[in-house]
Design a protein around this motif. Structure first.
Motif, PDB file in Angstrom:
ATOM      1  N   ILE A  67      36.076 -49.122 110.063  1.00  0.00           N
ATOM      2  CA  ILE A  67      35.321 -48.003 109.494  1.00  0.00           C
ATOM      3  C   ILE A  67      33.965 -47.868 110.167  1.00  0.00           C
ATOM      4  O   ILE A  67      33.535 -46.753 110.515  1.00  0.00           O
TER       5      ILE A  67
ATOM      6  N   ALA B  52      41.114 -43.639 112.525  1.00  0.00           N
ATOM      7  CA  ALA B  52      39.920 -43.463 111.704  1.00  0.00           C
ATOM      8  C   ALA B  52      38.871 -42.627 112.435  1.00  0.00           C
ATOM      9  O   ALA B  52      38.180 -41.799 111.825  1.00  0.00           O
TER      10      ALA B  52
ATOM     11  N   LEU C  54      40.154 -44.757 103.482  1.00  0.00           N
ATOM     12  CA  LEU C  54      40.498 -45.508 104.682  1.00  0.00           C
ATOM     13  C   LEU C  54      40.407 -47.012 104.448  1.00  0.00           C
ATOM     14  O   LEU C  54      41.197 -47.778 104.994  1.00  0.00           O
TER      15      LEU C  54
END
Length: 283
Positions: A94, A160, A205
């Protein structure tokens, strides 16, 4: 005019859902029940569907002592390794994806689109495809049997990056202009504006990437050789022996139940943010 539905039309969807839940939940129930019986009861194929009296002993041996015939490490160590690995992979993916998407969307530099497409093309190169060169690099850098070796090769994520890029492109330009008028620099705009807006995306996510890291099998199998570095997925596989030795099935069942708990807890705790991150178009 609202049409009245018949009783069958109202009941049928619920019956289908309950049937699906039963099919999914029955193996979990068997694992819960199996952890309460002796290994001989499970091995002879006549395990009852009612709890036995060996639950405390099975979970104590699994968490504290570990199976005696296969791996010398207790399940508690393997759970800690898996949790640490999954957290580092999720948080690392992330963080890197946020920064890379921020750079691609808000900065103007040569070959910007080419850089994004190079990131995007890596979707066609999962770790299974590049397993040998990745292992060679990790071994040359001395990352075998280390948490860095378990996580660093898996920490980048083109998926992502793509998702954050698409979200950043929906952020109104007025917010950027307002930040410039207030004298905010790029990183202040990133931390004060983009991160709060991306909260639900990050939550969705995080759940997906945590489960991805938790369920890793091939890479931890190659990169670890010591028992104290193995993950819970590897531990379960090693517990099921194929030689003449009797598999301690009650320990295997207890370990399988324990292995399900962290992902389930993550999903339950972050359920609202996870759903909002998937279904809401405006955050």
């Amino acid at each position: 005019m609202v049409e009245r539905k018949g009783a069958l039309a109202r009941i049928l969807p619920h019956l289908v859902l309950l049937t699906g839940v039963a099919i999914v939940a029955f193996p979990v129930y068997l694992a819960l029940i199996g952890a309460t019986h002796e290994s001989s009861v499970i091995a002879n194929g006549q395990m009852p569907l009612t709890p036995g009296g060996a639950a405390l002993d099975s979970y104590y041996r699994a968490i504290v002592i570990g199976p005696s015939r296969t791996t010398r490490e207790p399940v508690g160590t393997m759970l800690l390794n898996s949790f640490t690995m999954a957290m580092l992979i999720a948080v690392g993916k992330i963080a890197i994806s946020l920064l890379s998407a921020f750079a691609v969307v808000y900065f103007r530099f040569p070959f910007r689109k080419a850089a994004f497409w190079m990131i995007f093309i890596t979707l066609m190169l999962p770790v299974e495809v590049r397993i040998y060169p990745t292992y060679k690099v990790a071994a040359d850098l001395g990352l075998l049997d280390t948490m860095a070796g378990l996580t660093l090769p898996l920490i980048a994520s083109a998926t992502a990056t793509l998702l954050f890029r698409q979200f950043f492109m929906t952020v109104p330009d007025e917010l950027v202009e307002a930040s410039k008028i207030d004298g905010a620099g790029p990183m202040k705009f990133f931390f004060d504006t983009l991160l709060p807006l991306s909260r639900t995306n990050m939550a969705a996510l995080f759940v997906i990437l945590f489960i991805y890291g938790w369920n890793q099998y091939l890479w931890p199998l190659l990169i670890t050789t010591r028992d104290d570095m193995q993950t819970i997925v590897i531990g379960i596989k090693k517990m099921i022996v194929t030689s003449d030795a009797i598999t301690e099935w009650q320990i295997v069942m207890a370990t399988a139940v324990l292995a399900m708990l962290p992902p389930v807890l993550i999903v339950i705790v972050m359920q609202k943010l996870f759903v909002r991150g998937l279904v809401e178009t405006e955050k």
